[in-house]
Design a protein around this motif. Structure first.
Motif, PDB file in Angstrom:
ATOM      1  N   MET B 352       0.836  -1.213   0.000  1.00 47.07           N
ATOM      2  CA  MET B 352       0.000   0.000   0.000  1.00 47.07           C
ATOM      3  C   MET B 352       0.874   1.268   0.000  1.00 47.07           C
ATOM      4  SD  MET B 352      -3.433  -0.742   2.228  1.00 47.07           S
ATOM      5  CE  MET B 352      -2.721  -1.524   3.632  1.00 47.07           C
ATOM      6  N   SER B 353       1.991   1.206   0.712  1.00 43.62           N
ATOM      7  CA  SER B 353       2.893   2.370   0.731  1.00 43.62           C
ATOM      8  C   SER B 353       3.450   2.627  -0.668  1.00 43.62           C
ATOM      9  CB  SER B 353       4.051   2.131   1.697  1.00 43.62           C
ATOM     10  OG  SER B 353       3.555   1.868   2.970  1.00 43.62           O
ATOM     11  N   ILE B 354       3.850   1.524  -1.327  1.00 46.93           N
ATOM     12  CA  ILE B 354       4.378   1.671  -2.698  1.00 46.93           C
ATOM     13  C   ILE B 354       3.286   2.242  -3.606  1.00 46.93           C
ATOM     14  CG2 ILE B 354       5.185   0.349  -4.721  1.00 46.93           C
ATOM     15  CD1 ILE B 354       6.568  -1.558  -2.678  1.00 46.93           C
ATOM     16  N   GLY B 355       2.059   1.727  -3.454  1.00 42.98           N
ATOM     17  CA  GLY B 355       0.925   2.200  -4.257  1.00 42.98           C
ATOM     18  C   GLY B 355       0.696   3.693  -4.070  1.00 42.98           C
ATOM     19  N   LEU B 356       0.720   4.123  -2.811  1.00 41.87           N
ATOM     20  CA  LEU B 356       0.487   5.543  -2.521  1.00 41.87           C
ATOM     21  C   LEU B 356       1.610   6.409  -3.104  1.00 41.87           C
ATOM     22  CD1 LEU B 356      -0.816   5.309   1.146  1.00 41.87           C
ATOM     23  CD2 LEU B 356      -2.106   6.092  -0.840  1.00 41.87           C
ATOM     24  N   LEU B 357       2.843   5.859  -3.013  1.00 41.62           N
ATOM     25  CA  LEU B 357       3.995   6.597  -3.549  1.00 41.62           C
ATOM     26  C   LEU B 357       3.876   6.736  -5.069  1.00 41.62           C
ATOM     27  CD1 LEU B 357       6.661   7.836  -2.510  1.00 41.62           C
ATOM     28  CD2 LEU B 357       7.776   5.675  -3.103  1.00 41.62           C
ATOM     29  N   ILE B 358       3.527   5.631  -5.739  1.00 43.00           N
ATOM     30  CA  ILE B 358       3.374   5.661  -7.206  1.00 43.00           C
ATOM     31  C   ILE B 358       2.258   6.642  -7.591  1.00 43.00           C
ATOM     32  CG2 ILE B 358       2.631   4.278  -9.207  1.00 43.00           C
ATOM     33  CD1 ILE B 358       4.156   1.914  -7.941  1.00 43.00           C
ATOM     34  N   HIS B 359       1.165   6.579  -6.853  1.00 42.27           N
ATOM     35  CA  HIS B 359       0.040   7.475  -7.129  1.00 42.27           C
ATOM     36  C   HIS B 359       0.481   8.937  -6.988  1.00 42.27           C
ATOM     37  CE1 HIS B 359      -4.128   8.524  -7.673  1.00 42.27           C
ATOM     38  NE2 HIS B 359      -4.103   9.270  -6.570  1.00 42.27           N
ATOM     39  N   LEU B 360       1.291   9.179  -5.968  1.00 42.86           N
ATOM     40  CA  LEU B 360       1.791  10.544  -5.746  1.00 42.86           C
ATOM     41  C   LEU B 360       2.687  10.982  -6.902  1.00 42.86           C
ATOM     42  CD1 LEU B 360       2.082  12.946  -3.671  1.00 42.86           C
ATOM     43  CD2 LEU B 360       4.168  11.805  -2.930  1.00 42.86           C
ATOM     44  N   LEU B 361       3.604  10.080  -7.309  1.00 42.69           N
ATOM     45  CA  LEU B 361       4.542  10.411  -8.387  1.00 42.69           C
ATOM     46  C   LEU B 361       3.814  10.640  -9.713  1.00 42.69           C
ATOM     47  CD1 LEU B 361       7.460   7.933  -7.549  1.00 42.69           C
ATOM     48  CD2 LEU B 361       7.435  10.420  -7.270  1.00 42.69           C
ATOM     49  N   ILE B 362       2.796   9.810  -9.981  1.00 47.61           N
ATOM     50  CA  ILE B 362       2.040   9.955 -11.233  1.00 47.61           C
ATOM     51  C   ILE B 362       1.311  11.296 -11.257  1.00 47.61           C
ATOM     52  CG2 ILE B 362       0.011   9.059 -12.483  1.00 47.61           C
ATOM     53  CD1 ILE B 362       0.951   6.229 -11.737  1.00 47.61           C
ATOM     54  N   ASN B 363       0.803  11.680 -10.104  1.00 46.87           N
ATOM     55  CA  ASN B 363      -0.007  12.903 -10.058  1.00 46.87           C
ATOM     56  C   ASN B 363       0.808  14.154  -9.744  1.00 46.87           C
ATOM     57  OD1 ASN B 363      -3.023  12.249 -10.372  1.00 46.87           O
ATOM     58  ND2 ASN B 363      -2.196  10.601  -9.100  1.00 46.87           N
ATOM     59  N   LEU B 364       2.084  13.933  -9.449  1.00 47.05           N
ATOM     60  CA  LEU B 364       2.917  15.082  -9.061  1.00 47.05           C
ATOM     61  C   LEU B 364       3.011  16.152 -10.165  1.00 47.05           C
ATOM     62  CD1 LEU B 364       4.477  15.975  -6.563  1.00 47.05           C
ATOM     63  CD2 LEU B 364       6.536  14.984  -7.572  1.00 47.05           C
ATOM     64  N   PRO B 365       3.303  15.745 -11.438  1.00 45.79           N
ATOM     65  CA  PRO B 365       3.400  16.781 -12.488  1.00 45.79           C
ATOM     66  C   PRO B 365       2.114  17.606 -12.600  1.00 45.79           C
ATOM     67  CG  PRO B 365       4.172  14.671 -13.308  1.00 45.79           C
ATOM     68  CD  PRO B 365       3.566  14.405 -11.987  1.00 45.79           C
ATOM     69  N   LYS B 366       0.979  16.929 -12.520  1.00 45.03           N
ATOM     70  CA  LYS B 366      -0.310  17.618 -12.629  1.00 45.03           C
ATOM     71  C   LYS B 366      -0.494  18.602 -11.471  1.00 45.03           C
ATOM     72  CE  LYS B 366      -4.319  15.312 -12.556  1.00 45.03           C
ATOM     73  NZ  LYS B 366      -5.241  14.238 -12.948  1.00 45.03           N
ATOM     74  N   MET B 367      -0.091  18.133 -10.277  1.00 48.46           N
ATOM     75  CA  MET B 367      -0.230  18.986  -9.093  1.00 48.46           C
ATOM     76  C   MET B 367       0.683  20.216  -9.192  1.00 48.46           C
ATOM     77  SD  MET B 367      -0.353  15.925  -6.314  1.00 48.46           S
ATOM     78  CE  MET B 367      -0.043  16.910  -4.887  1.00 48.46           C
ATOM     79  N   LEU B 368       1.928  19.965  -9.674  1.00 45.76           N
ATOM     80  CA  LEU B 368       2.876  21.074  -9.797  1.00 45.76           C
ATOM     81  C   LEU B 368       2.392  22.074 -10.843  1.00 45.76           C
ATOM     82  CD1 LEU B 368       6.263  19.112  -9.612  1.00 45.76           C
ATOM     83  CD2 LEU B 368       5.264  20.610  -7.861  1.00 45.76           C
ATOM     84  N   LYS B 369       1.830  21.524 -11.953  1.00 44.77           N
ATOM     85  CA  LYS B 369       1.336  22.360 -13.037  1.00 44.77           C
ATOM     86  C   LYS B 369       0.222  23.280 -12.523  1.00 44.77           C
ATOM     87  CE  LYS B 369      -0.048  21.792 -17.836  1.00 44.77           C
ATOM     88  NZ  LYS B 369      -0.604  20.828 -18.801  1.00 44.77           N
ATOM     89  N   LYS B 370      -0.651  22.694 -11.719  1.00 40.36           N
ATOM     90  CA  LYS B 370      -1.775  23.462 -11.164  1.00 40.36           C
ATOM     91  C   LYS B 370      -1.287  24.613 -10.307  1.00 40.36           C
ATOM     92  CE  LYS B 370      -5.682  20.280 -10.884  1.00 40.36           C
ATOM     93  NZ  LYS B 370      -6.439  19.432  -9.983  1.00 40.36           N
ATOM     94  N   ARG B 371      -0.177  24.361  -9.601  1.00 35.82           N
ATOM     95  CA  ARG B 371       0.314  25.370  -8.651  1.00 35.82           C
ATOM     96  C   ARG B 371       1.196  26.427  -9.311  1.00 35.82           C
ATOM     97  NH1 ARG B 371       1.325  23.254  -2.694  1.00 35.82           N
ATOM     98  NH2 ARG B 371      -0.657  22.198  -2.405  1.00 35.82           N
ATOM     99  N   SER B 372       1.766  26.087 -10.535  1.00 34.91           N
ATOM    100  CA  SER B 372       2.704  27.025 -11.161  1.00 34.91           C
ATOM    101  C   SER B 372       1.970  28.283 -11.637  1.00 34.91           C
ATOM    102  CB  SER B 372       3.417  26.348 -12.331  1.00 34.91           C
ATOM    103  OG  SER B 372       2.466  26.064 -13.331  1.00 34.91           O
ATOM    104  N   PRO B 373       2.634  29.508 -11.608  1.00 40.71           N
ATOM    105  CA  PRO B 373       1.974  30.773 -11.958  1.00 40.71           C
ATOM    106  C   PRO B 373       1.470  30.801 -13.399  1.00 40.71           C
ATOM    107  CG  PRO B 373       4.121  31.148 -10.972  1.00 40.71           C
ATOM    108  CD  PRO B 373       4.011  29.699 -11.201  1.00 40.71           C
ATOM    109  N   SER B 374       2.213  30.090 -14.325  1.00 42.95           N
ATOM    110  CA  SER B 374       1.840  30.123 -15.732  1.00 42.95           C
ATOM    111  C   SER B 374       0.478  29.491 -15.994  1.00 42.95           C
ATOM    112  CB  SER B 374       2.892  29.413 -16.570  1.00 42.95           C
ATOM    113  OG  SER B 374       2.995  28.089 -16.101  1.00 42.95           O
ATOM    114  N   SER B 375       0.100  28.558 -15.062  1.00 45.39           N
ATOM    115  CA  SER B 375      -1.181  27.877 -15.260  1.00 45.39           C
ATOM    116  C   SER B 375      -2.363  28.734 -14.875  1.00 45.39           C
ATOM    117  CB  SER B 375      -1.197  26.552 -14.488  1.00 45.39           C
ATOM    118  OG  SER B 375      -1.173  26.846 -13.126  1.00 45.39           O
ATOM    119  N   LYS B 376      -2.090  29.852 -14.214  1.00 45.91           N
ATOM    120  CA  LYS B 376      -3.201  30.699 -13.774  1.00 45.91           C
ATOM    121  C   LYS B 376      -3.762  31.513 -14.939  1.00 45.91           C
ATOM    122  CE  LYS B 376      -2.092  31.078  -8.931  1.00 45.91           C
ATOM    123  NZ  LYS B 376      -1.591  31.920  -7.856  1.00 45.91           N
TER     124      LYS B 376
END
Lengths: 168, 376
Positions: B352-376
């Motif tokens: 489950m820890s590995i699963g959560l980590l993979i889920h985090l890594l997969i969604n990390l670019p999307k999350m970072l994109k959402k937070r970056s100023p250019s996306s606003k």
């Protein structure tokens, strides 16, 4: 060890020497009593809670003698003597009254309390009993007989109680 | 006709999982409160090991076992959802599989695990474990030359009203009463001739059961037929009976033993020395330990078992649980657990820890994109 099983019924064999015993049975095996049996008494098969049973013959009839042992006080003197009094149709007594009718004697096993319980209105049953209160264990010797038989059997009963000892 | 897709959609609904989790919290709450009154074992049986229990004595509610089964089916069926099997949901799939493994491990533990204790005096050895709760009735044949033959009737056969026909010995046993806690008293008046053995002079009287099941002394009253006219009758047995009843079957001498269910181990443990350290000025044990020989194939291996440092061997775990002070020697009590599902929580937690980590890594670019100023 061999084993077979089916539907919650299993059988297996264990060597007699390596037979594992639970603590209670170990205790029983470690505490082995021996005694000197009067010549006329006959050992008989008693029920399983008894260490031994004897038929005690007298000219007035036969008596039934049992030797039992229990760990702890096994209810104490008061409860046991009152139970015996009930068996011969007498009312229970207080512990002080019980102490008054008891006689303290000494045998090979140690001090014991001796009781002669007679109901004058019920001559067919009377009891001679001895209680040995040992360290963590109580030994009971009880003779049920009629009043006439008690007179004849009393001396042999006392000698028997005094002869009981623990096999080292 | 049943629509398979609809059925899977229904049983795999995340709502079902949410409801069962909430219900488990409720059960844990009531089960924990109930421990105070009925004891740990009774509470565990009523709330957690049951399919249902009666609330207020009449309202049937789902017990822990059925709740866990619903959860397992829900999680398993969610894996059949087509829209789950996408690369971006890899982490969620792995978390689901980890959760499923955890539940399956719980099921294996509930079904196959056994708990008991091993009691060994200093200088003695033991090769069996006595169950905490289950009892068994043993008929022991003493007539063999060099061995004792045990015929064991397990707990499920020993319920009140059960009848056991055992053709091998040609006997029939009817269980008249199986009492949770008993005391033994002498008979005041002579017994009927149907009562045999120690019941001839004693009676088994039910006693208020103790909250802690291990403190109870169970008793059994049973009728035997087929041993012969003299010995057929009603017998009694109770835990810790010092002198067992004996009788003959087919010319062979047997004795009975009513005891905690015994499991023999493929090895033995010998207690060499028991040590205890008390808190200064008190009778409270600070720590205690058992120095033992683990004997397997006649080869001894010295092991120290102490608090929080159990002995693990062949799937069994021996914990230092208690001790008995004796006059001349001490006795150790080792709590023994055989848990086939022991590794499941560790493995599933890692998955489950590995699963959560993979889920985090997969969604990390999307999350970072959402937070970056250019996306606003």
């Amino acid at each position: 060890m061999s084993c077979e099983s089916s539907d919650h019924i299993r059988t297996y064999r264990l060597p007699k020497q390596a037979q594992p015993l639970d603590n209670d049975l170990k205790g029983k095996n470690e505490f082995v009593l021996k005694w000197e049996t009067p010549e006329m008494w006959t050992e008989v098969k008693g029920h399983s809670m008894r260490l031994a049973s004897f038929t005690v013959p007298t000219t007035k009839g036969e008596g039934d003698l049992s030797i039992t042992t229990f760990s702890g006080s096994s209810g104490g003197i008061e409860a046991n003597v009152n139970r015996w009094l009930g068996q011969i149709g007498l009312e229970p007594l207080s512990l002080i009254e019980i102490q008054k009718i008891s006689l303290t004697s000494r045998g090979k096993l140690g001090d014991y309390q001796y009781f002669k319980l007679i109901n004058e209105d019920q001559k067919e049953s009377a009891i001679l009993a001895s209680i040995f209160q040992l360290d963590g264990r109580t030994v009971f010797v009880k003779l049920s007989i009629n009043v006439g038989g008690i007179v004849e059997a009393e001396s042999e009963f006392r000698a028997f109680c005094e002869s009981i000892y623990v096999l080292e | 006709m049943i629509d398979i897709k609809q059925l899977i959609k229904f049983i795999s609904s995340p709502k079902v999982f949410s409801y069962t989790v909430v219900w488990l919290i409720v059960i844990v709450f009531f089960g924990t409160i109930a421990q105070k009154d009925v004891g740990l074992y009774a509470s565990q049986v009523k709330y957690f090991s049951s399919y249902y229990f009666l609330f207020a004595g009449f309202l049937p509610l789902p017990g822990g076992r059925i709740t866990i089964i619903i959860m397992t089916v829900n999680l398993a069926s969610s894996l059949f959802k087509k829209n789950l099997w996408k690369m971006k949901k890899l982490g969620i799939i792995i978390v689901h599989i980890g959760g499923l493994l955890l539940l399956i491990g719980g099921g294996i533990t509930a079904k196959f695990s056994a708990e008991g204790n091993m009691v060994i005096g200093e200088g003695e050895s033991s090769d069996h474990v006595d169950d905490y709760h289950d009892m068994e009735l043993a008929f022991v044949n003493t007539s063999l030359e060099d061995s004792l033959e045990y015929t064991i009737f397990d707990a499920p056969l020993l319920g009140e009203g059960k009848r056991i026909k055992y053709d091998k010995l040609g006997i029939q046993i009817d269980i008249i009463d199986h009492i949770k806690n008993v005391r033994i008293e002498s008979r005041i008046s002579p017994a009927d001739s149907i009562y045999k053995g120690f019941l001839n002079d004693f009676v088994i009287i039910p006693k208020q059961p103790d909250k802690e099941n291990t403190q109870n002394r169970p008793g059994l009253i049973f009728k035997i037929e087929g041993t012969g006219k003299e010995t057929d009758g009603i017998y009694g047995a109770f835990l810790g009976q010092r002198v067992p009843d004996t009788f003959e079957i087919g010319g062979e001498l047997f004795f009975t033993e009513f005891r905690r269910k015994r499991t023999y181990l493929p090895f033995a443990i010998e207690l060499l020395d028991f040590k205890k350290v008390m808190h200064p000025g008190t009778n409270v044990a600070k720590s205690f330990s058992s120095e033992v020989n683990l004997i397997e194939n006649k080869i001894p291996r010295r092991v120290l078992i102490q608090m929080n440092e159990p002995l693990r061997h062949r799937g069994y775990t021996f914990y230092q649980a208690s001790f008995v002070d004796g006059l001349d020697k001490e006795t150790t009590v080792l709590a023994t657990v055989k848990n086939y599902g022991r590794m499941f929580p560790y493995i599933s937690s890692i998955i489950m820890s590995i699963g959560l980590l993979i889920h985090l890594l997969i969604n990390l670019p999307k999350m970072l994109k959402k937070r970056s100023p250019s996306s606003k």
